[in-house]
Design a protein around this motif. Structure first.
Motif, PDB file in Angstrom:
ATOM      1  N   PRO A 125       0.906  -1.125   0.036  1.00 18.00           N
ATOM      2  CA  PRO A 125      -0.050  -0.117  -0.103  1.00 18.00           C
ATOM      3  C   PRO A 125       0.822   1.325   0.016  1.00 18.00           C
ATOM      4  CG  PRO A 125      -0.105  -0.948   2.080  1.00 18.00           C
ATOM      5  CD  PRO A 125       0.586  -1.832   1.368  1.00 18.00           C
ATOM      6  N   PRO A 139      -6.442   4.645  -1.866  1.00 17.19           N
ATOM      7  CA  PRO A 139      -7.099   3.213  -1.978  1.00 17.19           C
ATOM      8  C   PRO A 139      -7.157   2.891  -3.843  1.00 17.19           C
ATOM      9  CG  PRO A 139      -8.837   4.924  -1.620  1.00 17.19           C
ATOM     10  CD  PRO A 139      -7.378   5.361  -1.476  1.00 17.19           C
ATOM     11  N   GLU A 140      -7.217   4.069  -4.706  1.00 20.69           N
ATOM     12  CA  GLU A 140      -7.353   3.967  -5.955  1.00 20.69           C
ATOM     13  C   GLU A 140      -6.538   4.700  -6.821  1.00 20.69           C
ATOM     14  OE1 GLU A 140     -11.994   2.306  -6.159  1.00 20.69           O
ATOM     15  OE2 GLU A 140     -11.639   4.485  -5.740  1.00 20.69           O
ATOM     16  N   PRO A 158      -7.871  -0.739  -8.221  1.00 21.92           N
ATOM     17  CA  PRO A 158      -7.589  -0.622  -6.785  1.00 21.92           C
ATOM     18  C   PRO A 158      -6.005  -0.706  -6.486  1.00 21.92           C
ATOM     19  CG  PRO A 158      -8.314  -2.787  -7.305  1.00 21.92           C
ATOM     20  CD  PRO A 158      -8.619  -1.809  -8.763  1.00 21.92           C
ATOM     21  N   LYS A 180      -3.891  -2.574  -0.474  1.00 23.84           N
ATOM     22  CA  LYS A 180      -4.585  -2.066   0.941  1.00 23.84           C
ATOM     23  C   LYS A 180      -3.864  -2.568   2.006  1.00 23.84           C
ATOM     24  CE  LYS A 180      -9.135  -0.654  -1.192  1.00 23.84           C
ATOM     25  NZ  LYS A 180     -10.553  -1.026  -1.160  1.00 23.84           N
TER      26      LYS A 180
END
Length: 411
Positions: free
Chosen positions: A276, A380-381, A403, A406
């Motif tokens: 992430p 997140p995206e 995406p 995460k």
């Protein structure tokens, strides 16, 4: 003999219709429909057929054109289509009706994909540019009646007049899209507004600066003296980081951008090592000039872990769109500086009774919020976003997305 006559007419038209080497969007190499242009060589290599000729031309980073050429004297005619990276983009173009072409055996016409946002520049003020092009070339420009159509018809009595009008329009568009007259329509964004903490902090920031409170919700303090009004604040629900700005002025360019975006997902995730991306926003800074005459105020971005991963992923995105011919040359040369804009004077709403203000005094804001902790957030995206159009949640319209990781990987 009739077939040979048609080929000769098509060959003569091709020679007359050759676009000069000064037009940048016919100089980059792509292939489509069995034809090919070799990048950097400016070599036009059409694929010849008995009753028709098909050629493929390509743009540089500025303008994409779509041309369909019709010769009323033959059933085949000459067709020229643009391709980008091997993907054929020439679909759904409106062709001239048979009745228009049948009025005279000497009529020639082409359908040129321009894009509805650019029609006004081809027409000019009070139709002055259209009249000038028609007078100089002897061709007639026919604009569509529907706003949903993006092609115009160029009609003339000779292939030369049609070709010269097309080239004249191409040159005009090339200059226009490089200028501020055509605004950026799309961008690659990393949404921050999906995190409620960021949204709440921005709303409180705006209310505090404007002096808005529950007792007097319409109170605005020192708006005249400081050059601050509500319109220059970023809408909290659009809060984001910008990776790349794009000018996509017709549907074909938008479709091409979506395809490129979808095609880089795996490579972007690999660049992030499957981990992430966490960012932290702290303090405020001025983009250019001084705090006394600020134009853009933003929150600096600190990547909590793996800044190199994020920058590498952004480079992959930029390189892909540059290769696809969808990035202006000057934008391709920019060094990326991730930042979260909170105030921008370009958003100021103008009225006839409002004094033109190109800056605002941010010194008081800096004294109070110069060390503000805006929050930490996992992005997140990744979005291909459209400007000036919004989803129900208030964020920019999403043309495509995928995406980002995460959760931390566990060995």
């Amino acid at each position: 003999m009739l077939a040979l006559f048609r080929v000769e007419r098509a060959l003569n038209f091709t020679i007359a219709y050759q676009i000069s080497k000064s037009v940048p969007y016919f100089q980059k190499g792509y292939s489509c429909g069995g034809s090919k242009m070799v990048g950097g060589n400016n070599i036009w290599r059409p694929k010849w057929r008995t009753a028709s000729v098909q050629a493929c031309s390509a743009e540089d980073v500025e303008v994409k054109s779509q041309v369909q050429v019709h010769d009323a004297s033959s059933s085949g005619g000459l067709k020229s289509q643009d391709g980008n990276g091997g993907a054929e983009l020439g679909t759904g173009l409106a062709e001239p009706s048979n009745s228009k072409m049948a009025s005279s055996t000497n009529k020639h016409s082409i359908s040129l994909l321009v894009g509805s946002p650019l029609f006004k520049f081809v027409k000019g003020k009070w139709g002055s540019m259209q009249a000038k092009i028609e007078e100089e070339t002897g061709a007639r420009l026919i604009f569509p009646s529907s706003r949903n159509e993006e092609s115009l018809i160029i009609e003339g009595t000779s292939p030369d007049s049609v070709g010269r009008a097309s080239e004249r329009i191409q040159l005009l568009i090339d200059e226009v899209v490089k200028s501020p007259a055509v605004d950026y329509s799309h961008f690659i964004s990393l949404p921050l507004a999906t995190h409620p903490q960021f949204v709440d902090n921005l709303i409180n920031f705006q209310k505090s600066i404007l002096g808005i409170n529950d007792a007097n919700p319409n109170k605005v303090l020192d708006s005249t003296e400081m050059g601050i009004d509500k319109s220059i604040f970023i809408k909290p629900h659009t809060f984001h980081l910008t990776v790349l700005m794009l000018k996509l002025w017709n549907k074909e360019r938008v479709n091409a951008a979506v395809e490129i975006f979808k095609g880089i997902e795996a490579e972007v995730i690999d660049a992030l090592d499957g981990l992430p991306v966490s960012v932290k926003l702290k303090g405020l800074d001025c983009m250019k000039g001084s705090f006394a005459n600020a134009r853009v105020l933003y929150a600096p971005v600190e990547v909590v872990s793996g800044e190199g991963r994020l920058l590498q992923a952004c480079k992959i995105i930029t390189d892909a769109f540059v290769k696809g011919g969808l990035v202006l040359e000057r934008d391709a040369k920019h060094t990326l500086k991730l930042h979260a804009t909170v105030m921008n004077v370009r958003q100021r709403k103008r009225t006839d009774n409002t004094r033109r203000l190109d800056s605002f005094d941010a010194r008081g804001i800096m004294e109070r919020y110069g060390s503000e902790e805006w929050g930490e957030f996992v992005i997140p995206e990744l979005h291909l976003s459209q400007r000036f159009v919004y989803e129900e949640n208030g964020y920019y319209h999403c043309c495509a997305s995928f995406p980002l990781p995460k959760n931390m990987q566990v060995d």
